[in-house]
Scaffold this motif. Sequence first.
Motif, short mmCIF file in Angstrom:
data_model
loop_
_atom_site.label_atom_id
_atom_site.label_comp_id
_atom_site.label_asym_id
_atom_site.label_seq_id
_atom_site.Cartn_x
_atom_site.Cartn_y
_atom_site.Cartn_z
N MET A 1 1.15 -1.42 0.12
CA MET A 1 -0.19 -0.14 -0.20
C MET A 1 0.39 1.14 0.11
SD MET A 1 -2.84 0.91 -0.59
CE MET A 1 -4.62 0.71 -0.10
N LYS A 2 2.25 1.15 1.11
CA LYS A 2 2.61 2.45 0.66
C LYS A 2 3.13 2.34 -0.75
CE LYS A 2 4.69 5.16 4.08
NZ LYS A 2 3.41 6.52 4.49
N ARG A 3 3.66 1.52 -0.67
CA ARG A 3 4.52 1.82 -2.76
C ARG A 3 3.63 3.03 -3.67
NH1 ARG A 3 6.55 -3.55 -5.17
NH2 ARG A 3 8.16 -2.55 -3.67
N LEU A 4 1.99 2.43 -3.44
CA LEU A 4 0.94 2.61 -4.21
C LEU A 4 1.06 3.99 -3.77
CD1 LEU A 4 -1.21 2.92 -6.27
CD2 LEU A 4 -3.02 1.61 -4.43
N GLU A 5 0.99 4.69 -2.60
CA GLU A 5 0.88 5.93 -1.75
C GLU A 5 2.31 6.39 -2.83
OE1 GLU A 5 1.14 8.45 1.98
OE2 GLU A 5 0.61 6.35 2.09
N HIS A 6 2.71 6.09 -2.57
CA HIS A 6 3.73 6.90 -3.41
C HIS A 6 4.32 7.33 -4.37
CE1 HIS A 6 8.39 8.60 -3.25
NE2 HIS A 6 8.10 6.74 -4.56
N ALA A 7 3.47 5.72 -5.40
CA ALA A 7 3.42 6.61 -6.92
C ALA A 7 2.25 6.92 -7.31
CB ALA A 7 3.58 5.08 -7.41
N VAL A 8 0.87 7.53 -6.44
CA VAL A 8 0.39 8.30 -6.52
C VAL A 8 1.10 9.98 -6.36
CG1 VAL A 8 -2.16 9.61 -5.90
CG2 VAL A 8 -1.73 6.93 -6.08
N GLU A 9 1.74 10.31 -4.82
CA GLU A 9 1.89 11.51 -4.32
C GLU A 9 3.81 11.67 -5.93
OE1 GLU A 9 4.23 10.16 -1.11
OE2 GLU A 9 2.12 9.98 0.29
N SER A 10 4.03 11.10 -6.80
CA SER A 10 4.86 10.78 -7.62
C SER A 10 4.72 11.86 -8.82
CB SER A 10 6.16 9.82 -7.82
OG SER A 10 6.68 9.45 -6.84
N ILE A 11 3.64 11.02 -8.98
CA ILE A 11 1.96 11.10 -10.74
C ILE A 11 2.06 12.73 -10.16
CG2 ILE A 11 0.37 11.05 -11.83
CD1 ILE A 11 0.68 8.16 -11.54
N ILE A 12 0.91 12.55 -8.75
CA ILE A 12 0.94 14.13 -8.03
C ILE A 12 1.61 15.40 -8.12
CG2 ILE A 12 -0.74 15.75 -6.42
CD1 ILE A 12 -2.04 13.29 -5.81
N LEU A 13 3.18 15.01 -8.15
CA LEU A 13 4.04 16.01 -8.31
C LEU A 13 4.39 16.29 -9.30
CD1 LEU A 13 5.95 15.13 -5.37
CD2 LEU A 13 5.41 17.08 -4.88
N ALA A 14 5.09 15.31 -10.19
CA ALA A 14 5.22 15.59 -11.69
C ALA A 14 4.36 16.02 -12.43
CB ALA A 14 5.26 14.17 -12.13
N SER A 15 2.85 16.26 -11.91
CA SER A 15 1.73 16.98 -12.78
C SER A 15 2.17 18.51 -12.88
CB SER A 15 0.00 16.50 -12.38
OG SER A 15 0.38 17.54 -10.96
N ARG A 16 2.85 19.09 -11.31
CA ARG A 16 3.06 20.79 -11.38
C ARG A 16 4.05 20.87 -12.73
NH1 ARG A 16 7.74 18.37 -8.78
NH2 ARG A 16 9.04 19.60 -9.16
N TRP A 17 4.17 20.07 -13.20
CA TRP A 17 5.03 20.02 -14.94
C TRP A 17 4.80 20.73 -15.66
CZ3 TRP A 17 10.10 22.48 -14.81
CH2 TRP A 17 10.96 21.71 -13.76
#
Length: 179
Positions: A1-17
């Motif tokens: 579950m932590k891996r999924l959370e980290h993936a979602v957070e990475s996508i959200i942070l990358a979306s700023r680009w």
Amino acid sequence: MKRLEHAVESIILASRWLLVVFYLGLAVALGIYALSFAKKLYEFVAKVMILDDTDTILKILGLIDAALVASLVVMVIISGYENFVSRFDNHDGEVHWLGTIDVGSLKIKVASTIVAISSIHLLQVFLNHQQYSSSQLMWLTLIHLTFVLSALLLAYIDRLTGLSKNAKKTAGEVEGPSL
């Protein structure tokens, strides 16, 4: 579950680009607006000897208005990129104010610029008042006053927020860290 959370957070942070597309689009729009400004300037220079004082003032106010709009676009591009996408690398003092405009300050600067643009437009209208009905003049004045009131309220809210942050900071310093 932590891996999924980290993936979602990475996508959200990358979306700023994705915002870069908007800032680049604004830079292109600014270039197009510069062409429009050059056209206005050329027309002004070509007619300067036949214009009366009022028309000269109106043309100059139009140029000032364009400069304010262009400055607003640059301010939004640079501070938006700096606040939401990435920090600018050191550019040897080219733009010393980079990083000093936070979102709250940007809102105040945008509101102030809109009030200035509205003021110039209203002055242009009053210099040509014979072309407007009393009702139009009243509505234009009310719209301008709405911009002024909005800017004042934004500044007041920003001040209250700043005072609140300072009070919390000071209280934290006096009381010490909580456990």
